[in-house]
Design a protein around this motif. Structure first.
Motif, PDB file in Angstrom:
ATOM      1  N   LEU A  55      -0.950  -3.687  33.464  1.00 26.76           N
ATOM      2  CA  LEU A  55      -0.009  -3.992  32.150  1.00 26.76           C
ATOM      3  C   LEU A  55       1.672  -4.078  32.387  1.00 26.76           C
ATOM      4  O   LEU A  55       2.289  -5.080  32.213  1.00 26.76           O
ATOM      5  CB  LEU A  55      -0.186  -2.974  31.218  1.00 26.76           C
ATOM      6  CG  LEU A  55       0.491  -3.320  29.786  1.00 26.76           C
ATOM      7  CD1 LEU A  55       0.068  -4.654  29.190  1.00 26.76           C
ATOM      8  CD2 LEU A  55       0.003  -2.251  28.888  1.00 26.76           C
ATOM      9  N   ALA A  56       2.079  -3.207  33.128  1.00 25.97           N
ATOM     10  CA  ALA A  56       3.513  -2.996  33.636  1.00 25.97           C
ATOM     11  C   ALA A  56       4.004  -4.256  34.396  1.00 25.97           C
ATOM     12  O   ALA A  56       4.982  -4.730  34.207  1.00 25.97           O
ATOM     13  CB  ALA A  56       3.789  -1.710  34.486  1.00 25.97           C
ATOM     14  N   HIS A  57       2.863  -4.638  35.279  1.00 26.01           N
ATOM     15  CA  HIS A  57       3.224  -5.921  36.170  1.00 26.01           C
ATOM     16  C   HIS A  57       3.199  -6.987  35.423  1.00 26.01           C
ATOM     17  O   HIS A  57       4.418  -7.549  35.435  1.00 26.01           O
ATOM     18  CB  HIS A  57       2.089  -5.988  37.126  1.00 26.01           C
ATOM     19  CG  HIS A  57       2.521  -6.902  38.016  1.00 26.01           C
ATOM     20  ND1 HIS A  57       3.556  -7.053  38.928  1.00 26.01           N
ATOM     21  CD2 HIS A  57       1.620  -8.290  38.375  1.00 26.01           C
ATOM     22  CE1 HIS A  57       3.416  -8.312  39.892  1.00 26.01           C
ATOM     23  NE2 HIS A  57       2.254  -8.916  39.461  1.00 26.01           N
ATOM     24  N   SER A  58       2.473  -7.076  34.442  1.00 24.81           N
ATOM     25  CA  SER A  58       2.341  -8.318  33.642  1.00 24.81           C
ATOM     26  C   SER A  58       3.486  -8.372  32.621  1.00 24.81           C
ATOM     27  O   SER A  58       4.288  -9.345  32.635  1.00 24.81           O
ATOM     28  CB  SER A  58       1.002  -8.213  32.707  1.00 24.81           C
ATOM     29  OG  SER A  58       1.232  -9.251  31.777  1.00 24.81           O
ATOM     30  N   LEU A  59       4.239  -7.175  32.320  1.00 21.73           N
ATOM     31  CA  LEU A  59       5.057  -7.059  31.334  1.00 21.73           C
ATOM     32  C   LEU A  59       6.457  -7.458  32.156  1.00 21.73           C
ATOM     33  O   LEU A  59       7.482  -8.101  31.755  1.00 21.73           O
ATOM     34  CB  LEU A  59       5.273  -5.763  30.499  1.00 21.73           C
ATOM     35  CG  LEU A  59       4.268  -5.199  29.492  1.00 21.73           C
ATOM     36  CD1 LEU A  59       4.526  -3.770  29.168  1.00 21.73           C
ATOM     37  CD2 LEU A  59       4.371  -6.492  28.279  1.00 21.73           C
ATOM     38  N   HIS A  60       6.602  -6.983  33.346  1.00 22.88           N
ATOM     39  CA  HIS A  60       7.598  -7.174  34.277  1.00 22.88           C
ATOM     40  C   HIS A  60       7.823  -8.868  34.431  1.00 22.88           C
ATOM     41  O   HIS A  60       8.765  -9.356  34.462  1.00 22.88           O
ATOM     42  CB  HIS A  60       7.659  -6.681  35.518  1.00 22.88           C
ATOM     43  CG  HIS A  60       8.712  -6.852  36.479  1.00 22.88           C
ATOM     44  ND1 HIS A  60       9.716  -6.388  36.277  1.00 22.88           N
ATOM     45  CD2 HIS A  60       8.731  -7.651  37.565  1.00 22.88           C
ATOM     46  CE1 HIS A  60      10.771  -6.763  37.198  1.00 22.88           C
ATOM     47  NE2 HIS A  60       9.889  -7.448  38.073  1.00 22.88           N
ATOM     48  N   GLN A  61       6.579  -9.407  34.477  1.00 23.07           N
ATOM     49  CA  GLN A  61       6.746 -10.823  34.745  1.00 23.07           C
ATOM     50  C   GLN A  61       7.098 -11.593  33.770  1.00 23.07           C
ATOM     51  O   GLN A  61       8.003 -12.576  33.543  1.00 23.07           O
ATOM     52  CB  GLN A  61       5.226 -11.514  35.275  1.00 23.07           C
ATOM     53  CG  GLN A  61       4.583 -10.993  36.617  1.00 23.07           C
ATOM     54  CD  GLN A  61       3.411 -11.517  37.195  1.00 23.07           C
ATOM     55  OE1 GLN A  61       2.527 -11.762  36.051  1.00 23.07           O
ATOM     56  NE2 GLN A  61       3.221 -11.893  38.223  1.00 23.07           N
ATOM     57  N   LYS A  62       6.595 -11.225  32.269  1.00 20.40           N
ATOM     58  CA  LYS A  62       7.069 -11.793  31.089  1.00 20.40           C
ATOM     59  C   LYS A  62       8.443 -11.440  31.002  1.00 20.40           C
ATOM     60  O   LYS A  62       9.321 -12.431  30.215  1.00 20.40           O
ATOM     61  CB  LYS A  62       6.165 -11.245  30.050  1.00 20.40           C
ATOM     62  CG  LYS A  62       4.748 -11.773  30.279  1.00 20.40           C
ATOM     63  CD  LYS A  62       3.852 -11.147  28.957  1.00 20.40           C
ATOM     64  CE  LYS A  62       2.416 -11.804  29.158  1.00 20.40           C
ATOM     65  NZ  LYS A  62       1.523 -11.109  28.048  1.00 20.40           N
ATOM     66  N   SER A  63       8.838 -10.208  31.326  1.00 23.49           N
ATOM     67  CA  SER A  63      10.275  -9.931  31.188  1.00 23.49           C
ATOM     68  C   SER A  63      11.356 -11.063  31.856  1.00 23.49           C
ATOM     69  O   SER A  63      12.177 -11.422  31.325  1.00 23.49           O
ATOM     70  CB  SER A  63      10.430  -8.427  31.490  1.00 23.49           C
ATOM     71  OG  SER A  63      11.919  -8.392  31.457  1.00 23.49           O
ATOM     72  N   SER A  64      10.649 -11.065  33.143  1.00 24.73           N
ATOM     73  CA  SER A  64      11.468 -12.059  34.090  1.00 24.73           C
ATOM     74  C   SER A  64      11.175 -13.455  33.389  1.00 24.73           C
ATOM     75  O   SER A  64      12.460 -14.151  33.486  1.00 24.73           O
ATOM     76  CB  SER A  64      10.779 -12.144  35.613  1.00 24.73           C
ATOM     77  OG  SER A  64      10.822 -10.884  36.091  1.00 24.73           O
ATOM     78  N   CYS A  65      10.114 -13.945  32.843  1.00 32.90           N
ATOM     79  CA  CYS A  65      10.083 -15.420  32.153  1.00 32.90           C
ATOM     80  C   CYS A  65      11.214 -15.255  31.067  1.00 32.90           C
ATOM     81  O   CYS A  65      11.906 -16.284  30.790  1.00 32.90           O
ATOM     82  CB  CYS A  65       8.807 -15.475  31.685  1.00 32.90           C
ATOM     83  SG  CYS A  65       7.619 -15.854  32.961  1.00 32.90           S
ATOM     84  N   LEU A  66      10.961 -14.158  30.375  1.00 33.67           N
ATOM     85  CA  LEU A  66      11.905 -14.145  29.036  1.00 33.67           C
ATOM     86  C   LEU A  66      13.506 -14.468  29.437  1.00 33.67           C
ATOM     87  O   LEU A  66      14.190 -15.157  28.790  1.00 33.67           O
ATOM     88  CB  LEU A  66      11.713 -13.208  28.136  1.00 33.67           C
ATOM     89  CG  LEU A  66      10.660 -13.132  27.193  1.00 33.67           C
ATOM     90  CD1 LEU A  66      10.276 -11.657  26.593  1.00 33.67           C
ATOM     91  CD2 LEU A  66      10.571 -14.148  26.521  1.00 33.67           C
TER      92      LEU A  66
END
Length: 131
Positions: free
Chosen positions: A91-102
């Protein structure tokens, strides 16, 4: 007559030994009874001790079973926590990726905003130049 007296003295002496021997037997009989009583007490004490040890052994077996069950529960808990930890890492990895996308999206949006502002200014200038 002399032999008779001598024979009687011998008999008396043998009689005395017999009585003495009988008293010895009586003494041995007392000792025997005392020993038997002691042995009975000893056997009884050993039986009580064996019973007590058997109870303690049963308690220890129950304790071992209980500890084994708790150990199994703890192993399951550790396994469950490990799975949850893995899920949280994903989940943390996924959130980090989404944060990068945002962040990229915001950066692009800011770029587009600048572009749109410039376009609006350009169009406004064109509009006012025509009038």
């Amino acid at each position: 007559s002399k032999e008779l007296v001598s024979s009687a003295a011998c008999s008396f002496s043998s009689s005395k030994e017999l009585v003495s021997s009988g008293a010895g037997s009586f003494s041995s009989s007392k000792e025997l009874k005392s020993s038997a009583s002691y042995l009975q007490e000893l056997v009884h004490s050993l039986q009580e001790r064996a019973h007590s040890l058997h109870q303690k052994s049963s308690c220890l077996q129950q304790l071992v079973r209980s500890l084994h069950q708790k150990s199994s529960c703890l192993q399951e808990l550790v396994h469950s926590l490990h799975q949850k930890s893995s899920s949280l890492q994903q989940l943390a990895h996924s959130l980090h990726q989404k944060s990068s996308c945002l962040q990229e999206l915001v950066h692009c949006s800011l770029g587009q905003k600048s572009y749109l502002q410039e376009l609006v200014y350009y169009l406004l200038r064109q509009y006012f130049q025509d009038y």
